[in-house]
Design a protein around this motif. Structure first.
Motif, short mmCIF file in Angstrom:
data_model
loop_
_atom_site.label_atom_id
_atom_site.label_comp_id
_atom_site.label_asym_id
_atom_site.label_seq_id
_atom_site.Cartn_x
_atom_site.Cartn_y
_atom_site.Cartn_z
N LEU A 62 0.84 -1.19 0.00
CA LEU A 62 0.00 0.00 0.00
C LEU A 62 0.87 1.25 0.00
O LEU A 62 1.91 1.30 0.66
CB LEU A 62 -0.88 -0.02 1.26
N SER A 63 0.46 2.28 -0.74
CA SER A 63 1.15 3.56 -0.78
C SER A 63 0.13 4.69 -0.74
O SER A 63 -1.00 4.52 -1.19
CB SER A 63 2.01 3.69 -2.04
N GLN A 120 -10.74 4.39 6.21
CA GLN A 120 -11.24 3.52 5.15
C GLN A 120 -10.16 2.60 4.60
O GLN A 120 -10.46 1.75 3.74
CB GLN A 120 -11.80 4.38 4.01
N LEU A 121 -8.92 2.74 5.06
CA LEU A 121 -7.82 2.01 4.45
C LEU A 121 -7.94 0.50 4.63
O LEU A 121 -7.50 -0.26 3.76
CB LEU A 121 -6.48 2.49 5.02
N THR A 122 -8.49 0.05 5.75
CA THR A 122 -8.62 -1.39 5.96
C THR A 122 -9.53 -2.00 4.91
O THR A 122 -9.21 -3.04 4.29
CB THR A 122 -9.16 -1.69 7.37
N ASP A 123 -10.69 -1.37 4.69
CA ASP A 123 -11.59 -1.85 3.65
C ASP A 123 -10.96 -1.70 2.27
O ASP A 123 -11.10 -2.58 1.40
CB ASP A 123 -12.92 -1.09 3.69
N TYR A 124 -10.26 -0.58 2.05
CA TYR A 124 -9.62 -0.35 0.77
C TYR A 124 -8.57 -1.43 0.49
O TYR A 124 -8.45 -1.91 -0.65
CB TYR A 124 -8.96 1.03 0.75
N THR A 126 -8.56 -4.51 1.33
CA THR A 126 -9.22 -5.73 0.86
C THR A 126 -9.68 -5.58 -0.58
O THR A 126 -9.45 -6.47 -1.42
CB THR A 126 -10.44 -6.05 1.75
N LEU A 127 -10.30 -4.46 -0.91
CA LEU A 127 -10.79 -4.23 -2.26
C LEU A 127 -9.65 -4.11 -3.26
O LEU A 127 -9.74 -4.64 -4.39
CB LEU A 127 -11.65 -2.96 -2.29
#
Length: 218
Positions: A62-63, A120-124, A126-127
């Motif tokens: 992730l970045s 929102q990064l945790t959900d992001y 996964t997506l």
């Protein structure tokens, strides 16, 4: 105009923007593993990429990208994407983009927006991991790949100077990891030939990568 301020425009220090992102990520438990920071136009414009110790797929992490200007060229910004370490390729997505104007309360509003985005990064994650898997498994015949390159050229995402290098990178990848004929390999080819633009025009290049990914998803 006094010290760069007007009645409606209040410049924010680049360091304050960076500190706000660092603090919010740290408080949410995200570890920053690498920084790429740059300034241009007499240090009036700032762009940074923070790689996060959060894997999305094998060799992909992730970045987040941040930007700021003190010459009224663009608002404070924050976006999220991924970096592929085998080739150091960087690709931002459009799912989480924060943009705040330089107003009297611009710094506060930006920090509020960053807090929401980081939440929102945790959900992001996964997506984004699912999206990467889809790109890696989506076969891309040469004719389809060439059509995507042509549409990218028509939309101004690939200039005439990069058209041949992009086709060459697709047909004969620099890295073995991208020899599979997939949408992921095409994205890697694009981000590879766009590296110089990412260094020289980081904000514009980030938007172009988002648009190219939209072509791949069409």
């Amino acid at each position: 105009l006094v010290d760069g301020y007007t009645e409606t425009w209040f410049p924010v220090r680049h360091q304050d923007v960076l500190d706000g992102v660092e603090d919010t990520l740290g408080n949410a438990g995200f570890e920053i593993r690498n920084y790429q920071l740059s300034v241009s136009h007499g240090k009036q414009r700032f762009f940074g990429v923070l790689d996060i110790a959060t894997p999305l797929a094998d060799g992909v992490t992730l970045s987040v990208g941040i930007r700021n200007s003190n010459d009224k060229s663009f608002p404070i910004g924050f976006c999220v994407g991924n970096r592929t370490f085998v080739c150091d390729n960087l690709a931002f997505a459009s799912e989480i983009v924060i943009s705040k104007r330089h107003t009297r309360f611009g710094t506060d509003r930006f920090r509020e927006g960053i807090a929401t985005a980081v939440g929102q990064l945790t959900d992001y994650r996964t997506l984004e991991a699912q999206r990467i898997e889809q790109l890696q498994t989506r076969e891309l015949p040469d004719r389809t790949a060439e059509s995507i390159v042509l549409r990218a050229w028509e939309q101004g995402l690939v200039g005439s100077r990069l058209l041949r290098p992009l086709l060459d990178e697709w047909r004969k990848p620099t890295y073995e990891d991208f020899e599979d004929r997939t949408a992921w390999s095409m994205l890697a080819a694009y981000t590879h030939v766009a590296k110089d633009r990412q260094r020289r025009y980081p904000s514009k290049a980030a938007w172009e990568v988002m648009q190219f990914q939209a072509l791949l998803a069409a």
